[in-house]
Design a protein around this motif. Structure first.
Motif, PDB file in Angstrom:
ATOM      1  N   SER A  24      -2.346   0.772  -4.597  1.00 46.66           N
ATOM      2  CA  SER A  24      -1.655  -0.448  -4.141  1.00 46.66           C
ATOM      3  C   SER A  24      -0.966  -1.161  -5.299  1.00 46.66           C
ATOM      4  O   SER A  24      -1.287  -0.921  -6.462  1.00 46.66           O
ATOM      5  N   TYR A  59       0.870  -1.193   0.000  1.00 51.73           N
ATOM      6  CA  TYR A  59       0.000   0.000   0.000  1.00 51.73           C
ATOM      7  C   TYR A  59       0.889   1.220   0.000  1.00 51.73           C
ATOM      8  O   TYR A  59       1.852   1.299   0.773  1.00 51.73           O
ATOM      9  N   TYR A  75      -6.396   3.735  -0.890  1.00 56.32           N
ATOM     10  CA  TYR A  75      -4.956   3.849  -1.143  1.00 56.32           C
ATOM     11  C   TYR A  75      -4.608   3.219  -2.474  1.00 56.32           C
ATOM     12  O   TYR A  75      -5.241   2.258  -2.902  1.00 56.32           O
TER      13      TYR A  75
END
Ligand SMILES: Nc1ncnc2c1ncn2[C@@H]1O[C@H](COP(=O)(O)OP(=O)(O)OP(=O)(O)O)[C@@H](O)[C@H]1O
Ligand SMILES: [Mg+2]
Lengths: 297, 241
Positions: free
Chosen positions: A125, A65, A123
Motif C-alpha cells: 500500500s 492498495y 497487499y
C-alpha cells in the motif's frame, strides 16, 4: 472648535430630521436591518466553512492498495510518478512485509494467524498525503488509472458534499446581500432626497447666510449614517446573543464532531463591528448619492 | 473706497433673455443706493449678480475685492459672509422663533453659542423686536417679519446689505418704518445698502443715489439729493411747457 460645532449642529439636525420623516426613516432602517442580518448569516457561514476545511485538512490522505501480484518495476514506476505529481505533498510506501511485521508487533493473535499462510496474504500500500482538500479527488482518480492499482480511497463524498453545500449557500447569500445592499442604499438615498426637498428653504437660507458647502451637506450625510447605524442595532444584538446561544445549545458541534463551530468570543464582536461599519457606510453612500444628485450647490 | 465695481457686465439667461446689457457702475463703501426701473427691467438680475446668485455672462463684477465671475460654486460662501440679503418674501423658517431665525445665520458659520447670543440679541433690538424674541414668524405682522429678516441679514455685521424690494408686500406706513431701520443701519455701522424698489415715493423721500435700469441698460445714475422724475411727471411737464 468651529468644525466641531458645525459637526455637533449637523448631528442635531440629522436626528431632528429622522424623527420628522419617521415612517420613511423606519423603512430605511428596516431595510438596513434585513440586509445586515443576511450579512451576518453569510459571515457566520463562511467562517464556519473555513473552520470545517481546516478541520478536514488533517485528513488529507488517499490510501492506495496495489494489486496482489504487483511487480517491483510497477512499484518503482508509481513511486516515481508520485514524486512528480504537483498535488502530492508526501507519501509513504508500506510493503506487505512491513504490514505483516507491524501487525505481528501489535497483535500476537493476528500475527500468528498470518503465519498460517504460506504466502503473505496482505497487499502493498501507499499512503499519499495531498496538499489541499480539493486535491483529494483528482489524485485518487489519477491513481486509479494504473492497472495495477487495486483501489485508491479517501473520505469520498462527505468532504466534498459538505464543502459544496456551504459553497453554494455562501455564494447565494453573498448575491442576495449584494442585491440588498444596493436596494438599501437606494432606499436611504430616497429618504435623503425627500429630506432635501422638504428643506429647500432652509438650504437656500443657509447658502444665503454663507454656510460652507460642507456645513450644508453634512447633516444629510449624517442622517444617512445614523439610519445605517440604527439599522445595525438589531442585527448586532442577534449576532451576539443568537450565535452565542447556538454555540451553547449545540455545544459547539453540529451533527458530528467534523463540523465544529467557531468560538463565539471574540468572533461575534468582530462580526458586530463589521455590521456596524457596513451599515454606516451603506447609509453614507446612500445619502451621498442623493446629495450629489439633488443638492447641486 | 470702492466696494462694488461692475464693468461692462452682461447677463444673458439660458433661454436667451438679455437681462443686463453692458452695465458699468461703481459703488463706494457706506453708500445707500436705490435701483429702480419698470418690471422686468433687470433690477433683480443686477442684484443677484452682486451676491453671486447669478454669474455675469460677460464682463466683471467685483464685490468687496472678490471677482464674482471667477468665484467657484464651492467658494460662494466666502462672498456671502461679507453681505446680507433681504427679500420681498422675508424667507424666514416657519418653525423657528424670531431668536432662532436670527441665530440660524451664525450657527451655520460655526460660531460658539456664547458669541451667538449677544450678537443675536443686539440685532433683534436694533430692529425693535426685543419683545417678540420668542414668537414664531406666523405670529408676527408682515413688517415685523421683514424686520426679523433684516436682523438676520445684519447679525454678522456685513459690509454690504442687499435688499430686493423689501417693502414690496408692505403698506406705506410699515414701509416707512423699514426704511427708517435701513437708514439707521446705513448711518450707524456704515453698511453699504443697495435696494431695488418700485416705490418712487420712498426713493423721492430718501434722496439717495438712484440707478435707473431699463431693459437691462443703466439709463441714468442720479446722484444723492435729487428727485426722481416720475413717468407721469414727465408727461405733465411736457404738457405744461
Ligand atoms: N432665471 C431666469 N431665466 C430666464 N429669464 C429670466 C430669469 N430671471 C429673470 N429673467 C428675465 O430677465 C428679465 C429681468 O428680470 P428681473 O427679475 O431681473 O427683473 P426685475 O427688474 O427685477 O423685475 P420686477 O420689478 O418685476 O421684480 C425679465 O425679462 C425676466 O423675464
Ligand atoms: Mg425683481
Amino acid at each position: 472648535m468651529r468644525a466641531i460645532r458645525i459637526l455637533r449642529r449637523s448631528i442635531r439636525d440629522s436626528f431632528k430630521s429622522i424623527f420628522r420623516n419617521f415612517s420613511l426613516s423606519m423603512a430605511s432602517i428596516i431595510c438596513t436591518t434585513i440586509t445586515l442580518i443576511l450579512v451576518a448569516i453569510s459571515l457566520f457561514l463562511s467562517y464556519n466553512v473555513r473552520q470545517i476545511t481546516t478541520t478536514l485538512e488533517h485528513e488529507l490522505t488517499v490510501v492506495v492498495y496495489l494489486d496482489f501480484d504487483v511487480t517491483e518495476e510497477q512499484k518503482i514506476r508509481i513511486e516515481n510518478d508520485l514524486k512528480t505529481m504537483s498535488t502530492v505533498e508526501d507519501y509513504t510506501m508500506k510493503s506487505k512485509e512491513e504490514w505483516k511485521s507491524e501487525i505481528g508487533r501489535e497483535s500476537e493473535v493476528f500475527g500468528s494467524a498470518l503465519k498460517i499462510f504460506e504466502e503473505n496474504p496482505l497487499y502493498d500500500s501507499i499512503i499519499v498525503k495531498v496538499k489541499n482538500v480539493d486535491d483529494l479527488k483528482e489524485t485518487a482518480e489519477k491513481l486509479r488509472t494504473y492497472d495495477f492499482v487495486d483501489s485508491a480511497e479517501y473520505g469520498e463524498g462527505m468532504v466534498e458534499s459538505i464543502i459544496n453545500i456551504f459553497d453554494i449557500i455562501s455564494l447565494g447569500t453573498i448575491s442576495i446581500v449584494i442585491a440588498l445592499v444596493v436596494v438599501t442604499a437606494f432606499l436611504i438615498s430616497n429618504t435623503i432626497k425627500l429630506t432635501i426637498f422638504s428643506r429647500k428653504t432652509q438650504i437656500e437660507i443657509k447658502r444665503l447666510v454663507g454656510a460652507s458647502n460642507v456645513a450644508i451637506k453634512l447633516p444629510f450625510i449624517f442622517e444617512g449614517f445614523t439610519l445605517g447605524v440604527f439599522g445595525s442595532i438589531l442585527p448586532i444584538l442577534l449576532s451576539i446573543y443568537g450565535y452565542t446561544l447556538l454555540y451553547n445549545v449545540t455545544g459547539g458541534y453540529i451533527s458530528t464532531k467534523v463540523i465544529t463551530l467557531v468560538e463565539p468570543f471574540p468572533f461575534v464582536f468582530i462580526v458586530s463591528l463589521f455590521l456596524l461599519v457596513i451599515g454606516s457606510i451603506v447609509g453614507m453612500i446612500g445619502s451621498w448619492l442623493s446629495v450629489r444628485k439633488h443638492l447641486k450647490i | 473706497m470702492k466696494l462694488i465695481k461692475v464693468e461692462h457686465a452682461y447677463k444673458i439667461y439660458k433661454n436667451g433673455t438679455t437681462a443686463i446689457a453692458d452695465l458699468s457702475v461703481t459703488i463706494d463703501k457706506g453708500e445707500f443706493v436705490f435701483v429702480i426701473g419698470p418690471t422686468g427691467s433687470g433690477k433683480s438680475t443686477f442684484i443677484k449678480m452682486l451676491y453671486r446668485e447669478e454669474k455675469p455672462t460677460k464682463g466683471s463684477v467685483i464685490v468687496g475685492g472678490i471677482d464674482v465671475a471667477k468665484l467657484r460654486n464651492s467658494k460662494v460662501y466666502k462672498l456671502r459672509r461679507k453681505l446680507g440679503v433681504v427679500f420681498q418674501d422675508y424667507k424666514l423658517l416657519p418653525k423657528l422663533t424670531v431668536y432662532e431665525n436670527v441665530a440660524f445665520a451664525l450657527e451655520n458659520l460655526g460660531l460658539p453659542n456664547s458669541e451667538i447670543r449677544p450678537k443675536v440679541l443686539k440685532a433683534i433690538e436694533s430692529v425693535g423686536l426685543k419683545e417678540k424674541t420668542r414668537n414664531l414668524p406666523n405670529e408676527l405682522s408682515g413688517g415685523e417679519q421683514q424686520r426679523v429678516a433684516i436682523a438676520r441679514a445684519i447679525v454678522n455685521d456685513p459690509k454690504l446689505l442687499i435688499c430686493d424690494e423689501p417693502t414690496g408686500n408692505l403698506d406705506a406706513d410699515t414701509s416707512a418704518e423699514i426704511m427708517n431701520i435701513l437708514e439707521r443701519i446705513n448711518q450707524e455701522s456704515e453698511t453699504t445698502i443697495i435696494m431695488a424698489t418700485h416705490d418712487r415715493d420712498i426713493v423721492n423721500r430718501m434722496k439717495k443715489r438712484v440707478l435707473v435700469i431699463e431693459n437691462g441698460v443703466l439709463v441714468s445714475d442720479i446722484k444723492k439729493g435729487s428727485y426722481v422724475v416720475n413717468e407721469s411727471d414727465k408727461d405733465s411737464k411736457k404738457k405744461h411747457s
